[in-house]
Scaffold this motif. Structure first.
Motif, mmCIF file in Angstrom:
data_model
loop_
_atom_site.group_PDB
_atom_site.id
_atom_site.type_symbol
_atom_site.label_atom_id
_atom_site.label_comp_id
_atom_site.label_asym_id
_atom_site.label_seq_id
_atom_site.Cartn_x
_atom_site.Cartn_y
_atom_site.Cartn_z
ATOM 1 N N GLY A 283 73.661 50.954 45.294
ATOM 2 C CA GLY A 283 74.203 49.607 45.237
ATOM 3 C C GLY A 283 75.715 49.568 45.232
ATOM 4 O O GLY A 283 76.385 50.552 44.897
ATOM 5 N N VAL A 284 76.241 48.413 45.594
ATOM 6 C CA VAL A 284 77.689 48.210 45.685
ATOM 7 C C VAL A 284 78.073 46.915 44.973
ATOM 8 O O VAL A 284 77.386 45.893 45.106
ATOM 9 C CB VAL A 284 78.140 48.123 47.164
ATOM 10 N N HIS A 285 79.152 46.973 44.198
ATOM 11 C CA HIS A 285 79.777 45.777 43.643
ATOM 12 C C HIS A 285 81.027 45.497 44.475
ATOM 13 O O HIS A 285 81.870 46.377 44.649
ATOM 14 C CB HIS A 285 80.212 46.010 42.195
ATOM 15 N N ALA A 286 81.155 44.297 44.984
ATOM 16 C CA ALA A 286 82.349 43.894 45.736
ATOM 17 C C ALA A 286 82.986 42.711 45.022
ATOM 18 O O ALA A 286 82.287 41.830 44.522
ATOM 19 C CB ALA A 286 81.966 43.505 47.160
ATOM 20 N N HIS A 287 84.319 42.712 44.983
ATOM 21 C CA HIS A 287 85.020 41.706 44.193
ATOM 22 C C HIS A 287 86.359 41.357 44.837
ATOM 23 O O HIS A 287 87.022 42.214 45.413
ATOM 24 C CB HIS A 287 85.266 42.273 42.790
ATOM 25 N N LEU A 288 86.747 40.080 44.743
ATOM 26 C CA LEU A 288 88.053 39.677 45.255
ATOM 27 C C LEU A 288 88.429 38.311 44.696
ATOM 28 O O LEU A 288 87.578 37.442 44.527
ATOM 29 C CB LEU A 288 88.046 39.587 46.788
ATOM 30 N N THR A 289 89.719 38.146 44.397
ATOM 31 C CA THR A 289 90.259 36.832 44.072
ATOM 32 C C THR A 289 90.892 36.268 45.334
ATOM 33 O O THR A 289 91.690 36.932 45.992
ATOM 34 C CB THR A 289 91.316 36.919 42.952
ATOM 35 N N MET A 290 90.518 35.040 45.668
ATOM 36 C CA MET A 290 90.989 34.398 46.893
ATOM 37 C C MET A 290 91.940 33.257 46.551
ATOM 38 O O MET A 290 91.577 32.320 45.839
ATOM 39 C CB MET A 290 89.806 33.864 47.698
ATOM 40 N N GLY A 291 93.160 33.327 47.068
ATOM 41 C CA GLY A 291 94.122 32.246 46.892
ATOM 42 C C GLY A 291 94.019 31.292 48.065
ATOM 43 O O GLY A 291 94.161 31.698 49.220
ATOM 44 N N VAL A 292 93.747 30.013 47.781
ATOM 45 C CA VAL A 292 93.592 29.025 48.854
ATOM 46 C C VAL A 292 94.528 27.835 48.631
ATOM 47 O O VAL A 292 95.144 27.706 47.565
ATOM 48 C CB VAL A 292 92.138 28.525 48.928
ATOM 49 N N THR A 293 94.642 26.978 49.628
ATOM 50 C CA THR A 293 95.463 25.770 49.524
ATOM 51 C C THR A 293 94.525 24.567 49.544
ATOM 52 O O THR A 293 94.189 24.066 50.617
ATOM 53 C CB THR A 293 96.462 25.677 50.689
#
Length: 312
Positions: A283-293
């Protein structure tokens, strides 16, 4: 070991009305195993809502929507259905890139191809739809309705899209939409994407805001982000040793060769990954914080952005 994590596609969100799906939310699935690749270290501040150490993030790159977006997708966190592949938990956090405040109740859509490079809704097109364009996204929490995007045929191999392709079947695996919580988080359960000719491994994503949540569902709003999420070469090479990925005979485009990945790391959509180096199949954990407007509309890099265009 730490992996260092980019993307492009097109889309159009007009008026949406979503019937809220019943039932409890699907819980995020844990991934066991020792010797995990630690890829979350760079975003530790983002993992702890409200911490003083949290810093503002660079605006996440916009990309093309691609030809395989379906407007009125499944409202769910587990988008796997019966698809075979490496179990993957995708956890995203959506924040205002200017204020760093989390966006709660935003609708996040994701879609991607199977281990063998096929998109649901376009099975007759085969691996990658034969067009090399990016994958599709879903719609806000609930069961959405509305006019699907229109446009011309798909782009050529390696291209980022072109126009929208009308679905050829009723399959909707590996597509789904869910809303962010009060800290801006949303979690999906899926499988590690495969590849098709002309594109590196990726997941498509859209973020919709300013809609109205009612007892009947979600209505209105606009798309403030359209992008793609990318995987490190090391993780893709590891996945290629595991069935059914190992049976995918299509020529694979690397991250460096891809013409849509903006080559700017996490700001471009490159995911932080965590998995067992000895057995990625666990298994894989994927993570990211996305900055949007949130005050702007970004349907795709194929169309110019507009300011505060709340659809009605």
């Amino acid at each position: 070991m730490t992996e260092t994590p980019g993307a492009t596609d097109k889309g159009k969100l007009t008026r949406r009305k979503v019937v809220v799906a019943g039932g409890a939310a699907v819980a995020a699935v844990g991934v066991g195993g020792a010797a995990a690749v630690n890829a979350f270290a760079g975003e530790r501040g983002a993992d702890s809502p409200g911490t003083a150490s949290e810093a503002c993030y660079t605006l996440t790159s916009e990309t093309t929507e691609g030809p395989y977006y379906i407007d009125a997708d499944k409202i769910r966190q587990d988008i796997t259905e019966d698809e075979q592949g490496i179990p993957t938990t995708l956890r995203l956090r959506v924040i205002d890139a200017e204020s760093c405040r989390p966006l709660k109740n935003a609708a996040v859509d994701i879609w991607h191809c199977t281990a063998l490079g096929v998109y649901s809704g376009y099975e007759s097109m085969g691996n990658g739809g034969g067009g090399g364009g990016p994958a599709p996204t879903g719609v806000p929490s609930g069961t959405p309705t509305g006019e699907p995007p229109s446009g011309g045929p798909t782009g050529g191999p390696g291209g980022g899209g072109g126009g929208h392709a009308e679905p050829t079947d009723d399959e909707r695996y590996l597509r789904g939409t869910w809303k962010t919580d009060r800290h801006g988080y949303v979690t999906f359960r899926t499988v590690f994407p495969g590849w098709y000719q002309g594109r590196c491994v990726h997941i498509h994503v859209k973020v919709h805001v300013d809609g109205e949540w009612t007892s009947a569902g979600y209505e209105g709003g606009h798309t403030c982000h359209t992008g793609q999420l990318f995987f490190s070469e090391e993780s893709v090479l590891a996945s290629a040793e595991v069935a059914p990925y190992s049976t995918n005979t299509r020529t694979r485009t690397t991250l460096d060769e891809d013409t849509i990945y903006p080559d700017n790391g996490h700001a471009g959509g490159l995911l932080y990954l965590k998995y067992d180096r000895r057995s990625i199949a666990r298994g894989v954990h994927a993570h990211l914080t996305m900055g949007v407007t949130p005050d702007e509309t970004h349907d795709s890099t194929d169309t110019p952005p507009s300011a505060s265009a709340s659809a009605g």
